[in-house]
Design an enzyme around this catalytic site. Structure first.
Site, mmCIF file in Angstrom:
data_model
loop_
_atom_site.group_PDB
_atom_site.id
_atom_site.type_symbol
_atom_site.label_atom_id
_atom_site.label_comp_id
_atom_site.label_asym_id
_atom_site.label_seq_id
_atom_site.Cartn_x
_atom_site.Cartn_y
_atom_site.Cartn_z
ATOM 1 N N ARG A 142 52.515 -35.112 -0.991
ATOM 2 C CA ARG A 142 53.426 -34.600 0.038
ATOM 3 C C ARG A 142 54.899 -34.731 -0.298
ATOM 4 N NH1 ARG A 142 49.295 -37.238 2.950
ATOM 5 N NH2 ARG A 142 47.699 -35.654 3.293
ATOM 6 N N GLY A 202 42.233 -43.698 1.940
ATOM 7 C CA GLY A 202 40.906 -44.145 1.533
ATOM 8 C C GLY A 202 40.108 -44.874 2.580
ATOM 9 N N ASN A 280 41.724 -44.595 10.621
ATOM 10 C CA ASN A 280 40.492 -44.999 11.284
ATOM 11 C C ASN A 280 39.951 -46.317 10.742
ATOM 12 O OD1 ASN A 280 39.942 -42.880 8.993
ATOM 13 N ND2 ASN A 280 38.153 -44.216 9.016
ATOM 14 N N ASP A 326 37.335 -40.861 13.941
ATOM 15 C CA ASP A 326 38.301 -40.596 12.870
ATOM 16 C C ASP A 326 39.623 -40.093 13.429
ATOM 17 O OD1 ASP A 326 39.302 -40.423 10.273
ATOM 18 O OD2 ASP A 326 38.654 -38.354 10.045
ATOM 19 N N VAL A 567 41.995 -30.297 3.437
ATOM 20 C CA VAL A 567 40.737 -30.708 4.059
ATOM 21 C C VAL A 567 39.927 -29.529 4.592
ATOM 22 C CG1 VAL A 567 41.859 -31.151 6.280
ATOM 23 C CG2 VAL A 567 39.699 -32.259 5.754
ATOM 24 N N CYS A 631 27.772 -34.504 0.211
ATOM 25 C CA CYS A 631 28.226 -33.379 -0.620
ATOM 26 C C CYS A 631 29.121 -32.399 0.127
ATOM 27 C CB CYS A 631 27.022 -32.630 -1.191
ATOM 28 S SG CYS A 631 25.792 -33.704 -1.982
ATOM 29 N N CYS A 634 33.103 -31.986 -0.046
ATOM 30 C CA CYS A 634 33.799 -31.270 -1.120
ATOM 31 C C CYS A 634 33.295 -29.840 -1.284
ATOM 32 C CB CYS A 634 33.644 -31.994 -2.457
ATOM 33 S SG CYS A 634 34.645 -33.482 -2.612
#
Length: 711
Positions: A142, A202, A280, A326, A567, A631, A634
């Protein structure tokens, strides 16, 4: 941090302190005597853009008004620069002394002549591509920080690097995350009193959040403030953690706890406090985190205030206690003066993922107000008018009910990292909002793994079937808006509806303008007082980043990075709608310019032609669960990928069982970002995933032939 499961949308549509510092003892060197100074950053005079949010207050407001609501229609492309990283672009450019500094994906840095666009230098930190598996939301960055004669970039693999502003040469390079950690950094560093502040991302990967301060001249770590407690059987590093440990239970500390500081950091010289947001708790499902009973899981999903000199805790406000959805609080934190009840008050303004706009006292953290800035919130009925604590809907506690919960907002958030702006002239905050419902379901059989997301959920019930009506309804239910919010009245003053979520950040100017790019490929200008659209430029790609503005030789420029990714692309895939090609560029505009972009290159259309389906119903059901929970983050929900990552339905390995194992189990494509999953899945489980994707590919092939393309 991530979006998993679009069936929700279809369902709705169809139905540390001074005595606690981990690194105590560091001595700060003398502040830089020239170049970018604290005084220059604080001044925010408009000609230069010296920090991520435009000034210390992070208002993203420019006093420049040469470009205004009366002449913005004459705005044209002055110059552009193609970028060599075909991933999402999220950086805000900085401008100092005629040079424009940007970061691109993979944490690369480039410096341009701000008037002509000539490239001055480029720096590549050589981030290993295998790091991608430990990053929730694309290989994005960013932006940089400027101080003295240096440029600072925080890299995806966890380093803080100081570069010479004139040459781009490395002055120092410091690893800031724990060795071997699954943490990453996507945010822009901030400057406070001769220090560089940075956290990490993370909170889906068993990590322990923190904010750390480094000497701007030497890179020496000065203090580190942990946001969640460590092992309760041992002394905590800080007094604030002694209080926090009482809000956790079980063996939470073995999994890190989450609470990462992956974006918002604001230094306020008026109060001499640093405010930052936390992510979160980890895992999302509280049943696997507070195993001996409920707890608020401090200091996750909170705003925290610390003293910049020492990292000493001052106050916190937890926006989403015991977060299970989240609802990160990492969104931009803006500080300003507001007239409330007839008195001027220094306040913190925040629009986090959970959908409520918070106004807090900047000195004490006391709750002033909290009102919805989006419609349809269903996880809570509102906030307590005195404490600001949410009144949580019992049905939203999926780990207690044992039933799925379709949450609004979802994990993408009513507002995520895309920056908002505040105009002191209109008194309005301009927020890029999202409407992306989410499917949540606890998994009582979940066991911690070592690769990929660790959420404690089973989101496979959120799969979207190969049904055109359902898919059309899903896309129609997913959208966004540009919202002009009155923080004093707690009301939306105007709104511009948008056909897709995750649109770009905003810039407000004294020219009565608000600039914003869209996910569908337009860069637009609106009147700040009424929201009337005045100008639009086709960008050929989606825009995630926020624009900025500067002036050279009496001419005002507006700059924005464009390039689709992030995202929404990597997890929602084409089923999320609003997917555009990635064409990564820096675009710079001024009045009277007439530059043109080169014609958009046509992309070949892929036709589904998979091998025949096979496998037992039990294998496919297992594969569906494993794919959805690991999976899809991504390669897209329901195996429908977006623009950036490979669409496994088209994979040449789909019909080759042994080769599929070599890729997924053994990691032969690790340097391309596809690392080995042998610590997470057995060969039998990996085969089940292949059989599920094979089934999905054949279903979509039939859909394409029978009723036209739906993906």
């Amino acid at each position: 941090m991530r979006f998993i499961g679009l069936a929700a949308a279809a369902a709705l549509a169809l139905a540390g302190c001074s005595d606690t510092n981990d690194n105590a003892g560091g001595s700060r060197s003398a502040l830089a005597s020239e170049g970018v100074t604290d005084a220059l950053i604080a001044a925010g005079n408009g000609d230069e853009w010296l920090t991520y949010g435009g000034d210390y207050d992070e208002r993203r407001f420019s006093p420049l008004d040469q470009i205004n609501d009366g002449n913005v229609a004459q705005l044209g492309l002055a110059w552009s620069a193609d970028l060599d990283t075909a991933r999402g672009q999220e950086a805000t450019p900085l401008m100092h002394d005629g040079t424009l500094y940007i970061t691109t994906a993979w944490s690369m840095v480039k410096a341009y002549d701000a008037k002509t666009g000539a490239l001055k230098w480029a720096y590549d930190p050589q981030v290993p591509r295998s790091k991608l598996v430990e990053v929730c939301c694309d290989a994005v960055n960013r932006g940089v920080a400027l101080y003295g004669d240096k440029v600072y970039v925080a890299t995806l693999d966890g380093r803080l690097v100081a570069l010479d502003q004139d040459t781009g040469s490395v002055v120092w390079d410091k690893l800031t995350i724990p060795e071997g950690s699954q943490m990453a950094i996507t945010g822009a560093p901030r400057i406070a009193k001769g220090m560089v502040l940075i956290g990490s991302a993370g909170a889906e990967y068993f990590t322990r959040g923190y904010l750390a301060a480094f000497d701007a001249q030497t890179g020496e770590e000065l203090w580190r403030f942990h946001t969640v407690p460590g092992d309760p059987s041992k002394p905590q590093e800080a007094k604030h953690l002694d209080a926090a440990v009482k809000t956790w239970s079980g063996d939470f500390w073995k999994r890190g706890g989450g609470g990462t500081v992956w974006d918002s950091i604001t230094y306020d010289p008026t109060t001499d406090l640093v405010y930052f947001g936390t992510a979160n708790a980890e895992p999302w499902n509280p049943a696997h985190r507070n195993t001996d009973g409920a707890g608020d899981s401090l200091y996750t999903a909170s705003i925290v205030a610390v003293r910049p000199d020492t990292g000493e805790y001052v106050w916190h406000f937890q926006e989403t206690p015991e977060d299970r959805w989240d609802f990160d609080s990492n969104q931009q934190i803006t500080v300003t003066e507001l007239s409330i009840g007839g008195k001027q008050r220094r306040v913190v303004m925040h629009a986090p993922k959970n959908g409520f706009f918070y106004v807090l006292d900047a000195q004490s953290g006391k709750f002033i107000s909290g009102k919805p800035f989006v419609d349809g919130i269903n996880w809570a009925s509102g906030l307590d008018p005195v404490t600001g604590k949410p009144n949580v809907n019992p049905e939203a506690k999926y780990e207690i009910t044992g039933k799925p919960f379709v949450g609004v907002p979802g994990a993408v958030g009513a507002h995520s990292w895309t920056p908002m702006s505040y105009s002191p002239l209109t008194g309005l905050v301009y927020i890029p909002t999202n409407n992306t419902p989410q499917y949540y379901m606890g998994d009582p059989d979940w066991e911690p793994g070592e690769t990929g997301f660790q959420l404690g959920l089973d989101v496979s019930g959120g799969d979207i079937p190969a049904d055109k009506a359902v898919r059309d309804a899903t896309k129609a239910a997913l959208n966004g808006a540009l919202v002009a919010f009155d923080p004093v009245a707690g009301k939306i003053r105007w709104k511009v509806e948008q056909s897709s979520p995750t649109n770009g950040g905003t810039l407000a100017t004294a020219g009565n303008l608000v600039f914003q790019g869209t996910s569908t490929g337009q860069f637009k200008a609106f009147t700040a007082d009424t929201g009337q659209e005045l100008w639009s430029f086709p960008t050929q790609t989606g825009v995630l980043a926020a624009p900025m503005t500067y002036a050279i030789d009496g001419e005002q420029y507006v700059a924005v990075l464009v390039g689709w990714g992030g995202v929404w692309d990597v997890s929602a895939g084409k089923l999320g709608g609003g997917i555009t090609p990635n064409v990564s560029r820096l675009l710079v505009f001024k009045l009277g310019a007439s530059g043109k972009l080169p014609p958009l290159k046509a992309t070949p259309e892929l036709v589904l032609d998979p091998p025949a389906p096979s496998g037992s119903p039990q294998q496919i059901a297992l594969g569906q669960k494993l794919y959805a929970n690991s999976c899809s983050v991504c390669h897209g929900i329901s195996a429908v990928a977006g623009s950036l990552n490979p669409d496994l339905r088209h994979s040449s390995t789909l019909g080759k069982k042994d080769l599929w194992q070599q890729v997924v189990h053994d990691g032969i494509l690790a340097e391309n970002g596809m690392v080995a999953w042998n610590k997470q899945f057995s060969r039998e489980q990996i085969e089940a995933i292949r059989l599920y994707v094979l089934k999905r590919a054949n279903e979509d092939k039939a859909l394409e032939k029978g009723s036209g393309k739906a993906t």
